[in-house]
Design a protein around this motif. Structure first.
Motif, PDB file in Angstrom:
ATOM      1  N   TYR A   1      -2.894  21.602  -0.761  1.00 34.12           N
ATOM      2  CA  TYR A   1      -2.319  20.907  -0.248  1.00 34.12           C
ATOM      3  C   TYR A   1      -2.643  20.342   1.405  1.00 34.12           C
ATOM      4  O   TYR A   1      -3.107  20.944   1.868  1.00 34.12           O
ATOM      5  CB  TYR A   1      -0.867  21.892   0.808  1.00 34.12           C
ATOM      6  N   GLY A   2      -2.127  19.249   1.693  1.00 30.29           N
ATOM      7  CA  GLY A   2      -2.982  17.977   2.053  1.00 30.29           C
ATOM      8  C   GLY A   2      -4.255  17.557   2.379  1.00 30.29           C
ATOM      9  O   GLY A   2      -4.780  16.846   3.214  1.00 30.29           O
ATOM     10  N   VAL A   3      -4.560  18.279   1.208  1.00 32.13           N
ATOM     11  CA  VAL A   3      -6.503  17.767   1.754  1.00 32.13           C
ATOM     12  C   VAL A   3      -6.352  16.567   0.575  1.00 32.13           C
ATOM     13  O   VAL A   3      -6.409  16.936  -0.511  1.00 32.13           O
ATOM     14  CB  VAL A   3      -7.576  19.071   0.887  1.00 32.13           C
ATOM     15  N   VAL A   4      -6.611  15.358   0.884  1.00 37.64           N
ATOM     16  CA  VAL A   4      -7.060  14.325   0.280  1.00 37.64           C
ATOM     17  C   VAL A   4      -7.718  14.282  -0.586  1.00 37.64           C
ATOM     18  O   VAL A   4      -7.640  13.953  -2.609  1.00 37.64           O
ATOM     19  CB  VAL A   4      -7.536  13.233   1.058  1.00 37.64           C
ATOM     20  N   GLU A   5      -9.110  15.309  -0.298  1.00 33.31           N
ATOM     21  CA  GLU A   5      -9.887  14.853  -2.195  1.00 33.31           C
ATOM     22  C   GLU A   5      -9.881  15.671  -2.900  1.00 33.31           C
ATOM     23  O   GLU A   5     -10.373  15.433  -3.772  1.00 33.31           O
ATOM     24  CB  GLU A   5     -11.225  15.360  -1.131  1.00 33.31           C
ATOM     25  N   THR A   6      -8.909  16.701  -2.841  1.00 28.21           N
ATOM     26  CA  THR A   6      -8.427  17.801  -4.259  1.00 28.21           C
ATOM     27  C   THR A   6      -7.059  17.072  -5.018  1.00 28.21           C
ATOM     28  O   THR A   6      -7.095  17.519  -5.307  1.00 28.21           O
ATOM     29  CB  THR A   6      -7.705  18.785  -3.673  1.00 28.21           C
ATOM     30  N   TRP A   7      -6.990  16.126  -4.852  1.00 25.48           N
ATOM     31  CA  TRP A   7      -6.459  14.736  -6.255  1.00 25.48           C
ATOM     32  C   TRP A   7      -7.215  14.734  -7.838  1.00 25.48           C
ATOM     33  O   TRP A   7      -7.813  15.075  -7.535  1.00 25.48           O
ATOM     34  CB  TRP A   7      -5.895  13.672  -5.453  1.00 25.48           C
TER      35      TRP A   7
ATOM     36  N   LYS B   1       0.821  -0.988   0.197  1.00 23.44           N
ATOM     37  CA  LYS B   1      -0.544  -0.191   0.076  1.00 23.44           C
ATOM     38  C   LYS B   1       1.038   1.357   0.085  1.00 23.44           C
ATOM     39  O   LYS B   1       1.551   1.157   0.993  1.00 23.44           O
ATOM     40  CB  LYS B   1      -0.951  -0.182   1.046  1.00 23.44           C
ATOM     41  N   LEU B   2       0.776   2.023  -1.030  1.00 21.28           N
ATOM     42  CA  LEU B   2       2.032   3.346  -1.062  1.00 21.28           C
ATOM     43  C   LEU B   2       1.248   4.224  -0.489  1.00 21.28           C
ATOM     44  O   LEU B   2       0.061   5.182  -0.722  1.00 21.28           O
ATOM     45  CB  LEU B   2       1.689   3.726  -2.870  1.00 21.28           C
ATOM     46  N   LEU B   3       1.767   5.208  -0.601  1.00 16.44           N
ATOM     47  CA  LEU B   3       1.687   6.789   0.593  1.00 16.44           C
ATOM     48  C   LEU B   3       2.639   7.707   0.585  1.00 16.44           C
ATOM     49  O   LEU B   3       3.450   7.225   0.180  1.00 16.44           O
ATOM     50  CB  LEU B   3       0.670   6.174   1.926  1.00 16.44           C
ATOM     51  N   ILE B   4       1.813   9.162   0.769  1.00 19.02           N
ATOM     52  CA  ILE B   4       3.638   9.756   0.690  1.00 19.02           C
ATOM     53  C   ILE B   4       3.541  10.341   2.199  1.00 19.02           C
ATOM     54  O   ILE B   4       2.781  10.700   2.885  1.00 19.02           O
ATOM     55  CB  ILE B   4       2.563  11.327  -0.008  1.00 19.02           C
ATOM     56  N   LEU B   5       4.818  10.002   2.612  1.00 19.69           N
ATOM     57  CA  LEU B   5       5.295  10.802   3.791  1.00 19.69           C
ATOM     58  C   LEU B   5       5.669  11.947   3.819  1.00 19.69           C
ATOM     59  O   LEU B   5       6.194  11.904   3.083  1.00 19.69           O
ATOM     60  CB  LEU B   5       6.381   9.316   4.746  1.00 19.69           C
ATOM     61  N   GLY B   6       5.657  12.632   5.278  1.00 18.17           N
ATOM     62  CA  GLY B   6       6.298  13.623   4.991  1.00 18.17           C
ATOM     63  C   GLY B   6       7.099  14.011   6.503  1.00 18.17           C
ATOM     64  O   GLY B   6       6.628  13.351   7.351  1.00 18.17           O
ATOM     65  N   PHE B   7       7.771  14.606   6.392  1.00 17.82           N
ATOM     66  CA  PHE B   7       8.933  14.934   8.091  1.00 17.82           C
ATOM     67  C   PHE B   7       8.608  16.418   7.912  1.00 17.82           C
ATOM     68  O   PHE B   7       9.122  17.426   7.422  1.00 17.82           O
ATOM     69  CB  PHE B   7      10.287  14.715   7.405  1.00 17.82           C
ATOM     70  N   ASP B   8       7.870  16.742   8.703  1.00 21.18           N
ATOM     71  CA  ASP B   8       7.874  18.280   8.998  1.00 21.18           C
ATOM     72  C   ASP B   8       9.494  18.795   9.552  1.00 21.18           C
ATOM     73  O   ASP B   8       8.917  18.486  11.294  1.00 21.18           O
ATOM     74  CB  ASP B   8       6.394  18.284   9.334  1.00 21.18           C
ATOM     75  N   MET B   9       9.338  19.686   9.119  1.00 27.16           N
ATOM     76  CA  MET B   9      10.916  20.165   9.743  1.00 27.16           C
ATOM     77  C   MET B   9      10.395  21.234  11.055  1.00 27.16           C
ATOM     78  O   MET B   9      11.472  21.377  11.566  1.00 27.16           O
ATOM     79  CB  MET B   9      11.171  21.375   8.648  1.00 27.16           C
ATOM     80  N   ARG B  10       9.901  22.003  10.749  1.00 21.77           N
ATOM     81  CA  ARG B  10       9.243  22.825  11.929  1.00 21.77           C
ATOM     82  C   ARG B  10       9.054  22.185  13.626  1.00 21.77           C
ATOM     83  O   ARG B  10       9.531  22.630  14.469  1.00 21.77           O
ATOM     84  CB  ARG B  10       8.310  23.884  12.083  1.00 21.77           C
ATOM     85  N   ASP B  11       7.827  20.744  13.644  1.00 24.35           N
ATOM     86  CA  ASP B  11       7.916  20.615  14.868  1.00 24.35           C
ATOM     87  C   ASP B  11       8.534  19.092  14.659  1.00 24.35           C
ATOM     88  O   ASP B  11       8.713  18.166  15.899  1.00 24.35           O
ATOM     89  CB  ASP B  11       6.563  20.048  14.554  1.00 24.35           C
ATOM     90  N   ASP B  12       9.633  18.517  13.339  1.00 21.71           N
ATOM     91  CA  ASP B  12      10.038  17.105  13.535  1.00 21.71           C
ATOM     92  C   ASP B  12       9.843  16.178  13.544  1.00 21.71           C
ATOM     93  O   ASP B  12      10.086  15.125  14.398  1.00 21.71           O
ATOM     94  CB  ASP B  12      11.213  17.134  14.818  1.00 21.71           C
ATOM     95  N   VAL B  13       8.739  16.073  12.608  1.00 21.18           N
ATOM     96  CA  VAL B  13       7.781  15.045  13.036  1.00 21.18           C
ATOM     97  C   VAL B  13       6.982  14.255  11.339  1.00 21.18           C
ATOM     98  O   VAL B  13       7.020  15.097  10.628  1.00 21.18           O
ATOM     99  CB  VAL B  13       5.936  15.030  13.848  1.00 21.18           C
ATOM    100  N   PHE B  14       6.686  12.857  11.563  1.00 27.43           N
ATOM    101  CA  PHE B  14       6.121  12.172  10.648  1.00 27.43           C
ATOM    102  C   PHE B  14       4.847  12.202  10.706  1.00 27.43           C
ATOM    103  O   PHE B  14       4.318  12.591  10.731  1.00 27.43           O
ATOM    104  CB  PHE B  14       6.653  10.489  10.548  1.00 27.43           C
ATOM    105  N   LYS B  15       3.932  12.384   9.063  1.00 24.73           N
ATOM    106  CA  LYS B  15       2.921  12.946   8.797  1.00 24.73           C
ATOM    107  C   LYS B  15       2.726  12.203   7.600  1.00 24.73           C
ATOM    108  O   LYS B  15       3.915  12.130   6.087  1.00 24.73           O
ATOM    109  CB  LYS B  15       2.000  14.646   8.518  1.00 24.73           C
ATOM    110  N   GLU B  16       1.598  11.091   7.230  1.00 25.22           N
ATOM    111  CA  GLU B  16       1.368  10.331   5.812  1.00 25.22           C
ATOM    112  C   GLU B  16       0.045  11.497   5.218  1.00 25.22           C
ATOM    113  O   GLU B  16      -0.843  12.243   5.484  1.00 25.22           O
ATOM    114  CB  GLU B  16       0.265   9.708   6.662  1.00 25.22           C
ATOM    115  N   ILE B  17       0.291  10.976   4.394  1.00 24.67           N
ATOM    116  CA  ILE B  17      -0.383  12.134   2.997  1.00 24.67           C
ATOM    117  C   ILE B  17      -0.833  10.747   1.719  1.00 24.67           C
ATOM    118  O   ILE B  17      -0.208  10.203   1.979  1.00 24.67           O
ATOM    119  CB  ILE B  17      -0.132  13.139   2.339  1.00 24.67           C
ATOM    120  N   MET B  18      -2.170  10.931   2.353  1.00 22.31           N
ATOM    121  CA  MET B  18      -2.832   9.933   1.173  1.00 22.31           C
ATOM    122  C   MET B  18      -2.781   9.854  -0.608  1.00 22.31           C
ATOM    123  O   MET B  18      -2.843  11.162  -0.884  1.00 22.31           O
ATOM    124  CB  MET B  18      -4.129   9.563   1.476  1.00 22.31           C
ATOM    125  N   LEU B  19      -2.124   9.137  -1.001  1.00 22.52           N
ATOM    126  CA  LEU B  19      -2.054   9.163  -2.619  1.00 22.52           C
ATOM    127  C   LEU B  19      -3.730   8.669  -3.472  1.00 22.52           C
ATOM    128  O   LEU B  19      -4.848   8.900  -2.049  1.00 22.52           O
ATOM    129  CB  LEU B  19      -1.747   8.254  -3.099  1.00 22.52           C
TER     130      LEU B  19
END
Lengths: 246, 388
Positions: free
Chosen positions: B293-299, B231-249
């Motif tokens: 950006y960040g809103v999966v429905e807008t792909w 199962k593929l997805l986009i992972l992001g790493f937020d440089m401000r908070d130093d946390v990983f976040k998931e963005i669905m494809l």
């Protein structure tokens, strides 16, 4: 009252009094703050601005308020042109406008006037900047040399009329460029900058300065000869004949 | 008011100078530093340097002077900056590059380029460089050094800390369950190991920096009654908070058939991302854009591109301000711009074995940084290890 014809009285440093529409005056965040936090009928004293300058500033504010409110039929391009003409003043006035815009907190005017000064600085050499703005050079000779060396990157001549990029320089290459006699010519060849000091001295020069790329040893190219030919309207055509030196 | 000479420095408060300096390009600021000692100290100040950066980024969004950094070369690699205009005019030739041909460019951010060197096989050397002011820093060795099976790196900026960071994700071996993560901070000049996300690396592509986050494609192996699927997805790493976040494809891309390929590119002036899907025969590619950006429905699947003639599918590098696509063609590595709707092609004549393009903004970052002994020591450590 609350009507659009509310007037605010402003007194300048040279005791001139201006009566302005509230909408125009509150373009200045300073005046807006004083008006909203003080007695609305009293005169607001703008200590550090003279009558002449305030008059100009009020013209600016009025123009922008009217254009934003649609009272004047003026396109963004026309407003831009109006602004450009507004800042075509002598240097003293320009600086006074900047100071006043800063103290009265009129952001768009401060932006416009500072951009005008920035445009006066762009492209000038340090000596020219000092002359234009009457700035005293407080560097010692050694300190100035040091800072120029440190900021050598700012002084490369790239671009403009007379810049020619030669993709490859092999032995006995003939390359040419056209330039006007007022400019310096910059020839950039495969990671080297071969710079001419001045066009007028070209014919007499037997060799020219070659700048090497710092980390790669490059074969220095020495100019063999330069011929110049007048092509009219102040332009000359230069022929560079390069020979490679191993 | 009595008339006075326009004596610049005597009655202008500092904040006005800074306001004027913010509007100047980097080379003009270099000359201004030579005007007087007080101008020098105003400019060579970390707070000014970062205000200049944000002012220039704002300008870039409103004006048309978008710049692209281009690396290319036939015999020798060349670096230059180009304007994003009709002719893709050369804005400046970059003579200074602190490395030779072994480097790859990880990314660019606020005028800094991040480079990765493949020369030493067990250690990846990273360099941060500001090519206009000609300053570079070699990063210290990462904590984890080994020849990884997969590696992906991303470079970005943390505006809260005014810090530049490098994220490195590696997978040591094919059978390893987890990836290993390290984060470098320029401010602290050190690496630190982070707890890994539970997703695997999809490819060796470098990460895409947008909205203070670096992005890459990740996957999760899902067990469906004995058979595995990815199962593929986009992972992001937020440089401000130093946390990983998931963005669905987009749904269609989540279970990609093996022969297809996807990769991320920046979109909308670096404010969002797009995903390129190469079909299984590599005969065409679909471009999916995340409109918000960040809103999966807008792909949205914005374009489909066919091949350029008989050549294999070109690599999409990014978008130009006018909506054109920057493509790197397969064989010749020519840089072309293609209008995705009319399919008109502009060739820029930028040809080379290795062509790389990215958005670029000039800045003075690293100007105030003293390259002291500690930094040069970093380089010495590498040399030591190589000699052993």
């Amino acid at each position: 009252m609350g009507s659009t014809s509310t007037k605010i009285k402003l007194r300048t440093s040279d005791q001139k009094v201006f009566e302005v529409e509230k909408a125009v005056a509150v373009q200045s965040q300073t005046i807006k703050y004083i008006y909203e936090n003080g007695c609305p009928d009293s005169v607001i004293h703008v200590h550090s601005v003279s009558g002449d300058i305030l008059s100009k500033i009020l013209d600016y504010c009025k123009k922008h308020v009217n254009s934003a409110a649609g009272k004047e039929d003026i396109s963004p391009e026309e407003l831009y042109e109006w602004d450009a003409n507004f800042v075509k003043v002598d240097q003293n006035t320009l600086f006074d406008l900047i100071l006043a815009a800063n103290c009265l907190k009129i952001e768009s005017l401060l932006d416009l006037t500072c951009q005008t000064v920035a445009n006066m600085i762009k492209g000038k050499r340090p000596e020219e900047i000092r002359t234009t703005f009457n700035i005293k050079n407080d560097y010692t000779i050694e300190a100035e040399e040091a800072v120029r060396r440190e900021n050598k990157w700012a002084f490369d001549m790239l671009g403009g009329v007379g810049t020619m990029v030669i993709e490859e320089l092999a032995d006995d290459t003939m390359s040419k460029c056209v330039t006007n006699t007022k400019s310096r010519v910059c020839v950039i060849a495969a990671n080297q900058i071969v710079m001419m000091r001045s066009i007028s001295k070209l014919a007499n020069k037997k060799s020219i300065d070659v700048y090497k790329q710092p980390q790669n040893p490059t074969t220095p190219r020495i100019k063999e000869s330069v011929k110049q030919r007048n092509v009219g309207t102040g332009f000359i055509e230069l022929f560079f004949h390069f020979k490679c030196k191993m | 008011m009595m008339s006075k000479l326009a004596m610049f420095p005597y009655y202008f408060p500092e904040e006005i100078f800074l306001e004027i300096f913010c509007k100047l390009p980097v080379k003009s600021l270099g000359k201004c530093m030579c005007v007087s000692k007080s101008w020098n100290s105003l400019i060579k100040n970390p707070y000014f340097i970062s205000s200049h950066v944000s002012h220039q980024s704002k300008l870039r969004r409103t004006n048309d002077n978008n710049l692209f950094f281009v690396m290319t070369g036939r015999h020798e690699v060349e670096y230059s900056l180009h304007s994003d205009d009709q002719e893709f005019r050369k804005y400046a030739q970059l003579e200074y590059m602190p490395f030779d041909n072994h480097h790859s460019i990880v990314g660019a951010c606020n005028g800094l380029l991040c480079l990765m060197d493949f020369q030493f096989s067990f250690d990846s050397i990273f360099i941060l460089c500001n090519p206009i002011i000609r300053k570079s820093i070699t990063l210290p060795k990462p904590c984890l050094s080994s020849l990884p099976y997969k590696i992906s790196v991303g470079f970005g900026f943390d505006s809260a800390q005014n810090d530049y960071k490098l994220l490195k994700i590696t997978k040591k071996g094919v059978l390893d369950k987890y990836v290993e993560v390290e984060l470098y901070s320029l401010k602290r000049n050190c690496w630190k190991i982070l707890a890994p996300p539970k997703y695997d690396l999809y490819s060796d592509d470098f990460m895409v920096y947008v909205n203070e986050t670096v992005h890459w494609i990740a996957y999760e192996r899902v067990n469906n009654e004995g058979s595995y699927s990815c199962k593929l997805l986009i992972l992001g790493f937020d440089m401000r908070d130093d946390v990983f976040k998931e963005i669905m494809l987009p749904e269609r891309l989540r279970n990609l058939p093996h022969q297809s390929e996807i990769y991320v590119i920046p979109y909308d002036e670096l404010s969002s991302i797009a995903v390129i899907e190469l079909g299984s025969l590599h005969a065409e590619c679909d471009i999916w854009v995340m409109k918000k950006y960040g809103v999966v429905e807008t792909w949205t699947k914005m374009y489909s591109l066919g091949k350029l003639g008989t050549e294999p599918m070109p690599r999409v590098l990014g978008f130009r301000k006018n909506g054109d696509l920057m493509l790197r063609t397969y064989d010749n590595l020519r840089l072309v711009s293609r209008d995705p709707e009319s399919h008109e092609i502009d060739y820029f004549g930028i040809q080379g074995r290795r062509t790389y393009v990215c958005n670029y903004t000039e800045s003075l970052v690293l100007l105030d940084r003293v390259i002291d002994g500690a930094m040069t020591e970093n380089r010495a450590n590498y040399a030591d290890k190589a000699n052993r």
